[in-house]
Design an enzyme around this catalytic site. Structure first.
Site, PDB file in Angstrom:
ATOM      1  N   ARG A  88       4.292  -5.991  -2.131  1.00 11.77           N
ATOM      2  CA  ARG A  88       2.994  -6.368  -1.544  1.00 11.77           C
ATOM      3  C   ARG A  88       2.304  -7.273  -2.575  1.00 11.77           C
ATOM      4  O   ARG A  88       2.132  -6.869  -3.733  1.00 11.77           O
ATOM      5  CB  ARG A  88       2.134  -5.139  -1.214  1.00 11.77           C
ATOM      6  CG  ARG A  88       2.764  -4.291  -0.095  1.00 11.77           C
ATOM      7  CD  ARG A  88       1.789  -3.295   0.479  1.00 11.77           C
ATOM      8  NE  ARG A  88       0.833  -3.917   1.361  1.00 11.77           N
ATOM      9  CZ  ARG A  88      -0.320  -3.338   1.733  1.00 11.77           C
ATOM     10  NH1 ARG A  88      -0.635  -2.144   1.280  1.00 11.77           N
ATOM     11  NH2 ARG A  88      -1.139  -3.957   2.560  1.00 11.77           N
ATOM     12  N   ASP A 233      -8.561  -4.831  -4.028  1.00  6.27           N
ATOM     13  CA  ASP A 233      -7.133  -4.995  -4.327  1.00  6.27           C
ATOM     14  C   ASP A 233      -6.910  -5.960  -5.487  1.00  6.27           C
ATOM     15  O   ASP A 233      -5.898  -5.894  -6.174  1.00  6.27           O
ATOM     16  CB  ASP A 233      -6.378  -5.462  -3.084  1.00  6.27           C
ATOM     17  CG  ASP A 233      -6.232  -4.298  -2.129  1.00  6.27           C
ATOM     18  OD1 ASP A 233      -7.194  -4.007  -1.393  1.00  6.27           O
ATOM     19  OD2 ASP A 233      -5.180  -3.633  -2.166  1.00  6.27           O
ATOM     20  N   ASN A 243     -10.178  -7.566  -0.709  1.00  5.51           N
ATOM     21  CA  ASN A 243     -10.090  -6.190  -0.206  1.00  5.51           C
ATOM     22  C   ASN A 243      -9.693  -6.257   1.268  1.00  5.51           C
ATOM     23  O   ASN A 243      -9.566  -7.340   1.853  1.00  5.51           O
ATOM     24  CB  ASN A 243     -11.414  -5.442  -0.399  1.00  5.51           C
ATOM     25  CG  ASN A 243     -11.269  -3.951  -0.162  1.00  5.51           C
ATOM     26  OD1 ASN A 243     -10.359  -3.306  -0.690  1.00  5.51           O
ATOM     27  ND2 ASN A 243     -12.123  -3.373   0.657  1.00  5.51           N
TER      28      ASN A 243
END
Ligand code: MRU
Length: 330
Positions: A88, A233, A243
């Site tokens: 990710r 994030d 985010n």
């Protein structure tokens, strides 16, 4: 919920609560290969920036074990570790912790496992410190409460171990008797708010209401929250915040309504190497996550998993170390 239930290292395997099954089933995945770990991360069985970091750290230990059993050479081991780091792209915690633990490979298997376990332990401890600091800040910024807090996605123990980041701040307010209730966005398309945050808040006995993502700016404009608190994030060097998709609309609404928009995140989410939000890689996920079950067959989706909130809309970033007013890390 305890850390070991969310993420653990047992007998050379990673054990993780399957977050795709919650809240209807509480089941644990036992992960013994890099393939299985990458699948768990990409499917969001393991998710949330700090937990991704800890899982990536354990993933390096897993790759070293698997590689020694299967006779991988250094090139193969490096390629498998790179696959974990890239599973990710947006949450910097994943690639950061993978790189930190991979740097210990020359010191032997025990050193790698020790470094990975240290990341696992510190992740929970860090979130507890963020929780306390964030609650203290909110009470200063908004008065003694009881406060009404609007939040997005899932930032509790499931995402962070310990108490969480934004949800940890909310929990600390609750424990201090300073929380009225929480408004939780459902968080389209994978419903981390509806499935995971409502589940965690229910377990903690914290009063909450679920809202559609599209309703959030209007609810904020109606004066239904005293503050918006979210996780992150990745926070770029200029303070722009990546985010979960939908966060930006909350920041705009909070600014318009004149209430604080607070980001709670560990220092490890701040990425000095990324100058601004424009340079943050935004994960784009499968069309079907958005189109199923309602759209006609063949409909294409624009399924960005994250958005960028410009630093100027952030009232403060709270980390385990400091309060960054205006959200711009030095
Ligand atoms: O796609 P997810 O569920 O991994 O996204 C999670 C979020 O956006 C969280 O808000 C973020 O990771 C912060 S968790 C403390």
């Amino acid at each position: 919920m305890d850390h070991p239930d969310v993420l653990a290292w047992r007998d050379g395997h990673i054990e993780a609560l399957d977050q795709t099954a919650l809240p209807h089933q509480v089941r644990t995945l036992r992960i013994g290969t890099v393939d299985e770990l990458v699948r768990a991360i990409t499917s969001l069985a393991i998710r949330g920036a700090p937990v991704l970091g800890a899982a990536g750290a354990l993933g390096v230990a897993l790759a070293v074990r698997q590689g020694s059993g299967e006779g991988w050479d250094d090139t193969r081991l490096a390629a498998e570790i790179a696959r974990i780091a890239a599973a990710r792209p947006t949450a910097v915690n994943l690639s950061r912790e993978v790189a930190a633990v991979a740097a210990r490979i020359g010191d032997g298997t025990a050193a790698v496992e020790g470094a990975a376990l240290a990341v696992l332990e510190s992740t929970g401890a860090t979130s507890l410190r963020i929780s306390a600091r964030g609650a203290e800040y909110l009470l200063q910024a908004c008065g003694d409460g009881p406060l009404r807090v609007h939040t997005h996605c899932n930032t509790g123990a499931l995402a962070c171990l310990g108490w969480g980041t934004a949800l940890g701040v909310i929990r600390a307010l609750h424990v201090a008797g300073a929380l009225s209730h929480v408004i939780v966005d459902e968080t389209r398309p994978l419903l981390q708010g509806a499935r995971l945050t409502c589940w965690e808040l229910g377990q903690l006995g914290i009063e909450h209401q679920l809202a559609c993502d599209g309703a959030a700016p209007f609810l904020i404009s109606q004066g239904r929250a005293d503050a918006v608190v979210v996780g992150a994030d990745r926070i770029a060097a200029n303070g722009d915040v990546a985010n979960k998709i939908g966060t930006y609309s909350l920041a705009l609404a909070a600014r318009q309504a004149g209430i604080p928009f607070v980001v709670a995140a560990p220092e490890s989410t701040i990425d000095a190497a990324t100058p601004s939000g424009a340079a943050i890689p935004i994960e784009q996920r499968a069309d079907e996550e958005v189109t199923a079950p309602a759209a006609p067959a063949g409909t294409r989706a624009l399924n960005l998993a994250f958005d960028i909130t410009p630093a100027e809309l952030v009232t403060a970033v709270v980390t385990e170390e400091r309060l960054i007013p205006g959200g711009r890390p030095a």
